[in-house]
Motif scaffolding. Structure first.
Motif, PDB file in Angstrom:
ATOM      1  N   LEU A 180       0.845  -1.180   0.000  1.00 53.26           N
ATOM      2  CA  LEU A 180       0.000   0.000   0.000  1.00 53.26           C
ATOM      3  C   LEU A 180       0.886   1.237   0.000  1.00 53.26           C
ATOM      4  O   LEU A 180       1.807   1.365   0.801  1.00 53.26           O
ATOM      5  CB  LEU A 180      -0.899   0.005   1.232  1.00 53.26           C
ATOM      6  CG  LEU A 180      -1.854   1.194   1.352  1.00 53.26           C
ATOM      7  CD1 LEU A 180      -2.882   1.148   0.233  1.00 53.26           C
ATOM      8  CD2 LEU A 180      -2.525   1.206   2.704  1.00 53.26           C
ATOM      9  N   SER A 181       0.627   2.148  -0.925  1.00 54.57           N
ATOM     10  CA  SER A 181       1.399   3.379  -1.018  1.00 54.57           C
ATOM     11  C   SER A 181       0.466   4.573  -1.139  1.00 54.57           C
ATOM     12  O   SER A 181      -0.677   4.452  -1.576  1.00 54.57           O
ATOM     13  CB  SER A 181       2.326   3.345  -2.244  1.00 54.57           C
ATOM     14  OG  SER A 181       3.379   2.435  -2.058  1.00 54.57           O
ATOM     15  N   VAL A 182       0.987   5.722  -0.722  1.00 51.09           N
ATOM     16  CA  VAL A 182       0.312   6.985  -1.000  1.00 51.09           C
ATOM     17  C   VAL A 182       0.941   7.537  -2.274  1.00 51.09           C
ATOM     18  O   VAL A 182       2.158   7.706  -2.355  1.00 51.09           O
ATOM     19  CB  VAL A 182       0.495   7.982   0.159  1.00 51.09           C
ATOM     20  CG1 VAL A 182      -0.102   9.334  -0.222  1.00 51.09           C
ATOM     21  CG2 VAL A 182      -0.163   7.461   1.426  1.00 51.09           C
ATOM     22  N   VAL A 183       0.110   7.780  -3.279  1.00 49.30           N
ATOM     23  CA  VAL A 183       0.583   8.299  -4.558  1.00 49.30           C
ATOM     24  C   VAL A 183       0.035   9.713  -4.719  1.00 49.30           C
ATOM     25  O   VAL A 183      -1.166   9.946  -4.559  1.00 49.30           O
ATOM     26  CB  VAL A 183       0.110   7.408  -5.722  1.00 49.30           C
ATOM     27  CG1 VAL A 183       0.632   7.933  -7.046  1.00 49.30           C
ATOM     28  CG2 VAL A 183       0.548   5.970  -5.495  1.00 49.30           C
ATOM     29  N   ALA A 184       0.926  10.659  -5.003  1.00 46.33           N
ATOM     30  CA  ALA A 184       0.501  12.047  -5.157  1.00 46.33           C
ATOM     31  C   ALA A 184       1.451  12.772  -6.092  1.00 46.33           C
ATOM     32  O   ALA A 184       2.625  12.411  -6.206  1.00 46.33           O
ATOM     33  CB  ALA A 184       0.457  12.744  -3.797  1.00 46.33           C
ATOM     34  N   SER A 185       0.941  13.794  -6.759  1.00 46.16           N
ATOM     35  CA  SER A 185       1.804  14.612  -7.609  1.00 46.16           C
ATOM     36  C   SER A 185       2.629  15.532  -6.719  1.00 46.16           C
ATOM     37  O   SER A 185       2.173  15.974  -5.653  1.00 46.16           O
ATOM     38  CB  SER A 185       0.976  15.434  -8.585  1.00 46.16           C
ATOM     39  OG  SER A 185       0.263  16.454  -7.913  1.00 46.16           O
ATOM     40  N   SER A 186       3.858  15.829  -7.144  1.00 47.86           N
ATOM     41  CA  SER A 186       4.711  16.715  -6.355  1.00 47.86           C
ATOM     42  C   SER A 186       4.107  18.117  -6.270  1.00 47.86           C
ATOM     43  O   SER A 186       4.276  18.808  -5.257  1.00 47.86           O
ATOM     44  CB  SER A 186       6.112  16.773  -6.975  1.00 47.86           C
ATOM     45  OG  SER A 186       6.050  17.221  -8.321  1.00 47.86           O
ATOM     46  N   SER A 187       3.366  18.542  -7.315  1.00 45.28           N
ATOM     47  CA  SER A 187       2.742  19.866  -7.280  1.00 45.28           C
ATOM     48  C   SER A 187       1.726  19.971  -6.156  1.00 45.28           C
ATOM     49  O   SER A 187       1.628  21.001  -5.474  1.00 45.28           O
ATOM     50  CB  SER A 187       2.079  20.173  -8.622  1.00 45.28           C
ATOM     51  OG  SER A 187       1.066  19.226  -8.919  1.00 45.28           O
ATOM     52  N   LEU A 188       0.956  18.889  -5.928  1.00 48.03           N
ATOM     53  CA  LEU A 188      -0.017  18.880  -4.838  1.00 48.03           C
ATOM     54  C   LEU A 188       0.690  18.914  -3.485  1.00 48.03           C
ATOM     55  O   LEU A 188       0.298  19.672  -2.583  1.00 48.03           O
ATOM     56  CB  LEU A 188      -0.902  17.632  -4.933  1.00 48.03           C
ATOM     57  CG  LEU A 188      -1.870  17.411  -3.761  1.00 48.03           C
ATOM     58  CD1 LEU A 188      -2.945  18.496  -3.750  1.00 48.03           C
ATOM     59  CD2 LEU A 188      -2.519  16.024  -3.844  1.00 48.03           C
ATOM     60  N   PRO A 287       5.593   4.244  -0.152  1.00 49.04           N
ATOM     61  CA  PRO A 287       5.101   3.005   0.461  1.00 49.04           C
ATOM     62  C   PRO A 287       4.921   3.193   1.968  1.00 49.04           C
ATOM     63  O   PRO A 287       5.776   3.779   2.626  1.00 49.04           O
ATOM     64  CB  PRO A 287       6.211   1.995   0.162  1.00 49.04           C
ATOM     65  CG  PRO A 287       6.981   2.590  -0.981  1.00 49.04           C
ATOM     66  CD  PRO A 287       6.906   4.066  -0.782  1.00 49.04           C
ATOM     67  N   VAL A 288       3.798   2.727   2.495  1.00 47.44           N
ATOM     68  CA  VAL A 288       3.525   2.897   3.926  1.00 47.44           C
ATOM     69  C   VAL A 288       3.623   1.586   4.693  1.00 47.44           C
ATOM     70  O   VAL A 288       3.154   1.481   5.820  1.00 47.44           O
ATOM     71  CB  VAL A 288       2.148   3.567   4.154  1.00 47.44           C
ATOM     72  CG1 VAL A 288       2.170   4.999   3.660  1.00 47.44           C
ATOM     73  CG2 VAL A 288       1.036   2.790   3.465  1.00 47.44           C
ATOM     74  N   GLY A 289       4.230   0.567   4.091  1.00 47.74           N
ATOM     75  CA  GLY A 289       4.590  -0.632   4.839  1.00 47.74           C
ATOM     76  C   GLY A 289       3.492  -1.633   5.079  1.00 47.74           C
ATOM     77  O   GLY A 289       3.630  -2.524   5.909  1.00 47.74           O
ATOM     78  N   GLU A 290       2.379  -1.517   4.374  1.00 50.94           N
ATOM     79  CA  GLU A 290       1.292  -2.475   4.531  1.00 50.94           C
ATOM     80  C   GLU A 290       1.056  -3.168   3.191  1.00 50.94           C
ATOM     81  O   GLU A 290       1.341  -2.605   2.140  1.00 50.94           O
ATOM     82  CB  GLU A 290       0.002  -1.768   4.972  1.00 50.94           C
ATOM     83  CG  GLU A 290       0.107  -1.047   6.294  1.00 50.94           C
ATOM     84  CD  GLU A 290       0.148  -1.996   7.474  1.00 50.94           C
ATOM     85  OE1 GLU A 290      -0.248  -3.170   7.310  1.00 50.94           O
ATOM     86  OE2 GLU A 290       0.572  -1.568   8.550  1.00 50.94           O
ATOM     87  N   VAL A 291       0.521  -4.376   3.238  1.00 49.03           N
ATOM     88  CA  VAL A 291       0.138  -5.063   2.009  1.00 49.03           C
ATOM     89  C   VAL A 291      -1.238  -4.575   1.605  1.00 49.03           C
ATOM     90  O   VAL A 291      -2.164  -4.530   2.415  1.00 49.03           O
ATOM     91  CB  VAL A 291       0.129  -6.592   2.202  1.00 49.03           C
ATOM     92  CG1 VAL A 291      -0.377  -7.275   0.941  1.00 49.03           C
ATOM     93  CG2 VAL A 291       1.519  -7.080   2.551  1.00 49.03           C
ATOM     94  N   PHE A 292      -1.372  -4.168   0.353  1.00 45.19           N
ATOM     95  CA  PHE A 292      -2.631  -3.592  -0.114  1.00 45.19           C
ATOM     96  C   PHE A 292      -3.744  -4.625  -0.068  1.00 45.19           C
ATOM     97  O   PHE A 292      -3.634  -5.691  -0.658  1.00 45.19           O
ATOM     98  CB  PHE A 292      -2.470  -3.081  -1.546  1.00 45.19           C
ATOM     99  CG  PHE A 292      -3.656  -2.323  -2.051  1.00 45.19           C
ATOM    100  CD1 PHE A 292      -4.635  -2.954  -2.797  1.00 45.19           C
ATOM    101  CD2 PHE A 292      -3.794  -0.979  -1.777  1.00 45.19           C
ATOM    102  CE1 PHE A 292      -5.724  -2.265  -3.272  1.00 45.19           C
ATOM    103  CE2 PHE A 292      -4.882  -0.270  -2.260  1.00 45.19           C
ATOM    104  CZ  PHE A 292      -5.842  -0.904  -3.000  1.00 45.19           C
ATOM    105  N   PRO A 293      -4.819  -4.357   0.642  1.00 43.43           N
ATOM    106  CA  PRO A 293      -5.930  -5.300   0.693  1.00 43.43           C
ATOM    107  C   PRO A 293      -6.876  -5.058  -0.481  1.00 43.43           C
ATOM    108  O   PRO A 293      -7.011  -3.921  -0.946  1.00 43.43           O
ATOM    109  CB  PRO A 293      -6.613  -4.944   2.022  1.00 43.43           C
ATOM    110  CG  PRO A 293      -6.296  -3.498   2.228  1.00 43.43           C
ATOM    111  CD  PRO A 293      -4.993  -3.225   1.523  1.00 43.43           C
ATOM    112  N   PRO A 294      -7.592  -6.068  -0.953  1.00 46.51           N
ATOM    113  CA  PRO A 294      -7.400  -7.451  -0.547  1.00 46.51           C
ATOM    114  C   PRO A 294      -6.405  -8.155  -1.455  1.00 46.51           C
ATOM    115  O   PRO A 294      -6.278  -7.798  -2.612  1.00 46.51           O
ATOM    116  CB  PRO A 294      -8.788  -8.049  -0.749  1.00 46.51           C
ATOM    117  CG  PRO A 294      -9.319  -7.306  -1.935  1.00 46.51           C
ATOM    118  CD  PRO A 294      -8.745  -5.911  -1.856  1.00 46.51           C
TER     119      PRO A 294
END
Length: 330
Positions: A180-188, A287-294
């Motif tokens: 699981l990751s947080v995805v964001a544009s650098s502009s935001l 990446p926030v260190g969790e496996v993306f469910p499900p």
């Protein structure tokens, strides 16, 4: 008139242009145009108007319905004859257009190595594909239950691998990564973090805590598997600020890349959608260190259809990869 011309015509209908359809079919525009001219001559009607983008005439729209139905019936007949004779040597899989389950890569690689006589054909399945259209495929792969009169095998995964710190390096994201990751544009992020952008981004790379994204607006994907993300957020005590919601993943991802909001998604999906050399300065993947469910996976097929031996073998291969304990529910 032949089935090939039907396929060519439907490709033009789907893509919306002769040039695009020719590229997809990997033939010349001249050859494609000639096929359509012959088809129109045989039918005695104009199927495609001389406009850009290519549009179907009323006769063309009517013909498209029959062409799709006849191609589906032909496929069904060929499949049944092959199964009756014991000569079935192809499995046609449908996978979702928004996110192909990462495990499928390993399953297919191992399966074709063990069954070199079998051809695996993978076709993209659009969101909202109806049950009648699903009959075109042998097996449907999804992470959510599909609507229709289908047999659905729910394969559960329990053997999750531990995530090591070295694996968190976004420079080493693999195609099959399901973190699981947080995805964001650098502009935001620059807008939300202001003068502290460089400092917070460096901190997020070193210790990716969700709290660092408290001021960042998020896009919500309103789909069944998002419930698991919600539960994970509750467990982590993180309440993302939702600025936009959509039930279409491709639109959500496009909005994310445009700077509307951040998005929770598997980091491997970023690589699959943008390629391994995507611009990491423009799109930040944390990446926030969790496996993306499900990690669960659903295999479905038309109810009442007798599966061929190779299809049973493929399902067994999926179960083996997904769950070493072999837990599967029908």
């Amino acid at each position: 008139m032949n089935f090939l011309s039907f396929s060519y015509f439907l490709a033009i209908e789907r893509v919306g242009s002769i040039r695009g359809a020719a590229a997809e079919l990997m033939i010349s525009q001249q050859a494609l145009s000639e096929q359509i001219r012959r088809l129109e001559a045989e039918l005695g009607v104009k199927l495609i108007a001389s406009t850009r983008p290519a549009t179907l005439t009323d006769c063309g729209k009517h013909f498209a319905k029959y062409a799709a139905s006849m191609l589906m019936q032909r496929h069904q007949l060929e499949r049944e004859l092959a199964e009756m004779s014991g000569n079935k040597k192809e499995i046609i899989l449908s996978v979702p257009s928004s996110n192909c389950p990462p495990v499928l890569t390993e399953v297919i690689a191992d399966f074709v190595a063990e069954h070199p006589e079998c051809k695996i054909t993978i076709k993209e399945r659009r969101e909202g594909t109806g049950s009648a259209d699903l009959a075109e495929y042998d097996l449907n792969i999804s992470s959510e239950q599909l609507v229709g009169d289908l047999e659905q095998i729910h394969v559960k995964s329990h053997g999750l691998e531990e995530i090591h710190p070295v694996d968190m390096d976004p420079e080493h994201i693999s195609l099959t990564s399901n973190r699981l990751s947080v995805v964001a544009s650098s502009s935001l992020l620059k807008k939300c973090w202001g003068d502290r952008y460089g400092e917070i981004r460096a901190k997020a790379a070193e210790n990716p805590e969700l709290s660092l994204f408290a001021a960042v607006p998020f896009i919500r994907i309103d789909r069944q598997n998002n419930t698991d993300v919600d539960l994970l957020m509750i467990e982590k005590g993180f309440a993302p600020k939702i600025v936009t919601s959509t039930d279409t993943f491709d639109l959500g991802f496009s909005l994310c890349c445009s700077g509307v909001g951040a998005l929770f998604m598997p980091d491997g999906m970023v690589v699959r959608k943008l390629g391994p050399d995507y611009d990491r300065e423009q799109l930040v993947v944390t990446p926030v260190g969790e496996v993306f469910p499900p990690l669960d996976l659903i295999i479905s097929y038309q109810k009442g259809r007798e599966l061929a031996a190779l299809e049973h073998a493929f399902i067994a291969a999926v179960i083996q990869h997904m769950d070493r304990a072999g837990v599967a529910e029908t």
